[in-house]
Structures are given as C-alpha cells and as structure tokens.
Design an enzyme around this catalytic site. Structure first.
Site, PDB file in Angstrom:
ATOM      1  N   LYS A  32       0.576   9.281  -2.068  1.00 29.70           N
ATOM      2  CA  LYS A  32       1.024  10.119  -1.054  1.00 29.70           C
ATOM      3  C   LYS A  32       0.545  11.490  -0.978  1.00 29.70           C
ATOM      4  CE  LYS A  32       6.011  10.976  -0.031  1.00 29.70           C
ATOM      5  NZ  LYS A  32       7.393  10.431  -0.567  1.00 29.70           N
ATOM      6  N   SER A  84      13.135   7.331   0.070  1.00 25.85           N
ATOM      7  CA  SER A  84      11.989   7.457   0.751  1.00 25.85           C
ATOM      8  C   SER A  84      10.873   6.428   0.361  1.00 25.85           C
ATOM      9  CB  SER A  84      11.312   8.945   0.435  1.00 25.85           C
ATOM     10  OG  SER A  84      12.051   9.815   0.943  1.00 25.85           O
ATOM     11  N   SER A  94      10.190   9.113   3.519  1.00 26.47           N
ATOM     12  CA  SER A  94       8.918   9.707   3.691  1.00 26.47           C
ATOM     13  C   SER A  94       7.591   9.279   3.171  1.00 26.47           C
ATOM     14  CB  SER A  94       9.014  11.531   3.025  1.00 26.47           C
ATOM     15  OG  SER A  94       8.998  10.868   1.354  1.00 26.47           O
TER      16      SER A  94
END
Length: 483
Positions: free
Chosen positions: A74, A173, A149
């Site tokens: 990420k 997330s 996210s």
C-alpha cells in the site's frame, strides 16, 4: 508461464510451482508486469512498479514458504526507501525511513515487494478516490468503487495482478475493500501484528496491517510468518497454541454464532446484503453450528463520537509534521475530507481525548462480555453494495467532519467497532448481487482467536471452492487471466 496460467493460482499454488522449479521468481515478476499492463489502465490500482525490484528478482526460488513471490504494498510507509505518499499531495515525494518489522518477517518468508497500490488519502475516506492518484475502479464493474482505504490492493488481487497484497485497517480498510472485490480480508487482533518500530498499533491502537488474499491457506501462512511482538513493544498478545496453517485443518463443531443484522448506526442495510448475510447464517447452521440472532449492547452514538475525536486528534498531531517535512502548506495540499478532520482535531483538548479513550474502554468491555457467551459474531461487512464512482467524492467542496463520517457510515457500521475493541474480524466473499457485484460477510471472534476465525472460514471455503474463481464466484470482468 502464460498470464492466464499465472492468474488462477493463489500464493500457495505459486509457491508449489517455485519449489518444483517449474517457474522462477523472475518469471512471476514478468507476469505481474504483464498483468499490470493488461488491466491497470482500466482499474488505476497500481501506482507504480519498481524497476530495481523487478530486475533483482532471482532466477531460483528461495527456501522459504513463498519462495520469492512478487507482491505489492500500500501507498504507506512499509519498506525503507520506497515512496509512501498516502494518496495525498501533502506527502507527494515522501519515502519510508525504515522497514516495518512485520514486513521484514514477510520478506524473510519469501515475499518481494515490487510496487505500490493506491489508497484513499491518509486512509481516512472509505472511497479510494484520492486527490493525488484519482479513483480506483472495481474489477467486477469499473463504474463502481472499491471502498477504502486499501482499495488498490483489493482491486489488484481481485484482478489477478498478484495473489495477495498488503493493506491496513483502522476502521474497516482491509475488510471493506475485500468485501467489495470478492476477497478474504482479515483484521488481526490488536497486537497480533506489531506496528514496530513506531509502536504496537498505529492510531492509538485502532489500526493494524495485514494482507488481502484469495484463499484461507494463504491468509493462515501469511499470519504465521508475520505475527508476534517486537522487542520494546509495550504489551504482548498471547501467542497461538500452534500454527494458523495447522488450525485450518481442524473443522469446528457446534459453534455458538450470533447473527446480527441490526444496523448499529441506523444506516439502512441493502436488501441483497441482508439476504446474503442470512444465507451465510443458514450455511453455518447446515454445518452443525448453532445460530441465533443477537447483538452486543453498546452506545453507538458515544462510540462514534469517540472515534471522531481519536481520528481527528491523530490527524491534528501528524499533518503539521508531514507539512514541515515536505515544506508544504496543510491548507493548500490536503484534500477537503482530510483537511476537515484535521481542522476539527486542532480544537480537541486532552480531556476530550481521555474521555474518548474511556468510552472505547467501556465499549470494549461490553463487546468482550457479549463474545464470552458466543464463539463468533456474524454480520454484513458493509451495509451497502459497491457504489458508483464519485458517490462519496471525498474531495468535494464544503465537506465537514459530520460529512466525512456520514460518508463512512454505510461501510463502517459493522467494521469500525472491532478496531476499537481489538477483536479479530474477517470479511469473507460469500455472495453476489443480482448485478454480479461481490458481497462480503464479517465474522468476529474473541480476542486472540484468529485460529477459530480461519478454521471456520476454511470450513465455508471447502463448501464453495469447487466453482471457478475465488470461492466459486467466477472471474471479474477485468482480470489478467482474460489476456
């Protein structure tokens, strides 16, 4: 290896091919490059691949559980020296100063980080539509979003770019992107995956990092590789009795499963999500488990207010430091949602923060007592189906803190609670809507019982895995295996 051959395997399957010498880590890296070229223009999930990492992939597999598999991380600080821009203009050009400890363990276990995936800005909005990199699209329907996210990670795994990808979860997330993209998303117990070298768990204990996967066996092996404390951690969670990979070989019997379809926030649950959750409950009952409708009793408005205070205080504490480091203005560089959270946080007092933490402690006790009487809690993951891109535009003008959390509510109604209380929770891909969109259900276990979560997940997986795709769902419209 052809791309269509590569894309059907989970990480364990690829590791077996590596062990047999039928493929090399470098060849798998080329498959990732080809997959990104084929599907990423339609998805916007992968921000970049690292040429140096691709060039140094070995020709021979390592003697590790995953043998040298290429994967993605990420857009957060994970690996020393790599870009970590949080999907934000404020952090554009920032690089991680050190390795996350859990990532060094995964790397030792045979993972190679060859690129990064998109995130919502600083992980705040529940839509991966960042001001820096734009919207990430859903492989099942590119007009739909991927939640947030860890949206880029979810899209990349679902589309067959990599067998698993790293994500993090501070309110849902990992779990919500997994649900929106038809994947497995585990949020481990607080402290199971250390946040070192910075601390036990980021965001005052709410957040943890882990992986989004296509198979329970990959999830178990990855957790075996990276769990455990680091020297200097302020507390240590009790270790598992055995390995998680061994745990999934055992079939649970007669579990007490509480089914909750009451929306704690009051947000309406989509009828198709509700139907999929009830169908999952029936499947558990057919396997011999005892399913009864029940819900933990807690003050949701007080919990939500405490969440706002903690998130906003964290933003107020960290955004100025990033602005100074990057020599930028917070006001000019932040997107509107994150800026609203930051501004609200500036007015929070120390007393308010202590009060919020006290609310979390009370809620943790209440949820803990509820789970003491149940082995598992079953809920929807998200209250809604994947929404059209732009529905919750996090960068729209005029949004305030109430608007930020109103946007989050349909996705975090059932997930954020367990970031507060620390129990392990997993999203499983058990349903599809009439339009073919994935639907996830969430299972929650007592603190530290990832073994039970994974064993139960494997029990369901065995029941559905005979069909094509992840858990018999078939293949998304946009998939590397189509090329």
């Amino acid at each position: 290896m052809r791309l269509d051959e590569y894309a059907v395997h989970d990480g364990t399957g690829l590791a077996c091919l590596l062990t047999k010498g039928e493929v090399s880590p470098k060849e798998l890296g080329r498959c990732v490059e080809q997959a990104v070229a084929a599907v990423n223009p339609a998805l916007n999930a992968v921000i970049e691949l690292y040429p140096d990492a691709l060039e140094t992939l070995p020709e021979v597999a390592s003697a590790t559980p995953f043998g040298g598999i290429a994967t993605l991380t990420k857009d957060f600080p994970i690996e020393a020296g790599r870009p970590a821009e949080f999907g934000s203009r404020l952090a554009q050009g920032f690089r991680a100063g050190h390795d996350a400890v859990y990532w060094t363990r995964l790397r030792t276990g045979g993972l190679n980080n060859i690129g990064r995936t998109s995130s919502s800005e600083f992980g705040v909005p529940a839509a991966t539509e960042s001001p820096l990199y734009g919207a990430t699209r859903n492989p099942w329907n590119p007009q739909r979003g991927v939640a947030g996210s860890s949206g880029g990670a979810a899209a990349a795994v679902a589309a067959g770019i990599v067998p698993f990808a790293q994500g993090s979860d501070g309110g849902g997330s990992i779990r919500n992107p997994a649900a929106f993209c038809g994947l497995i998303g585990l949020k481990p117990s607080r402290g199971r995956v250390t946040g070192a070298p910075n601390g036990n768990a980021p965001l005052l204990g709410l957040a943890t990092a882990f992986m989004l996967t296509r198979s329970v066996r990959d999830t178990a092996t990855l957790l075996d590789l990276c769990h455990g404390p680091d020297a200097g951690d302020g507390y240590e969670i009790a270790p598992p009795v055995g390995t998680y990979l061994d745990a999934i070989k055992h079939r649970p019997h007669g579990l007490r499963i509480a089914l909750c379809t009451r929306s704690w926030s009051g947000v309406q649950i989509d009828p198709e999500v509700l139907a999929a959750t009830r169908s999952a409950a029936e499947r558990f009952a057919s396997l011999g488990h005892h399913v009864e409708e029940a819900s933990p009793d807690f003050d949701y408005p007080a919990f939500l207010q405490a969440q706002k205070v903690i998130w906003a205080a964290d933003a107020a504490a960290h955004m100025p430091a990033m602005a100074r480091h990057m020599n930028r203005s917070v006001e000019e560089a932040l997107g509107t949602s994150v800026y609203a959270l930051y501004r609200w946080g500036l007015a929070i007092s120390g007393a308010q923060l202590i009060e919020a933490l006290a609310v979390y402690d009370r809620v943790t006790r209440q949820v803990g007592r509820f789970l003491a009487g149940n082995d598992l809690l079953l809920t929807p993951t998200s209250a809604m189906l994947p929404e059209p891109i732009g529905t919750f535009n996090p960068n729209r003008a005029g949004i305030d803190v109430e608007g930020v959390f109103n946007d989050l509510a349909p996705k975090e109604t059932f997930t954020a609670l367990f970031n507060a209380t620390g129990q392990p929770a997993i999203s499983l891909p058990v349903g599809r809507s009439r339009d073919g969109l994935p639907i996830g259900i969430q299972l929650v276990a007592r603190f530290g019982r990832e073994d039970l979560l994974l064993a139960t997940a494997r029990q369901i997986e065995e029941d559905v895995e005979s069909g094509p795709g992840v858990w018999g769902q078939g293949r998304p419209v946009i998939h590397a295996g189509n090329f």
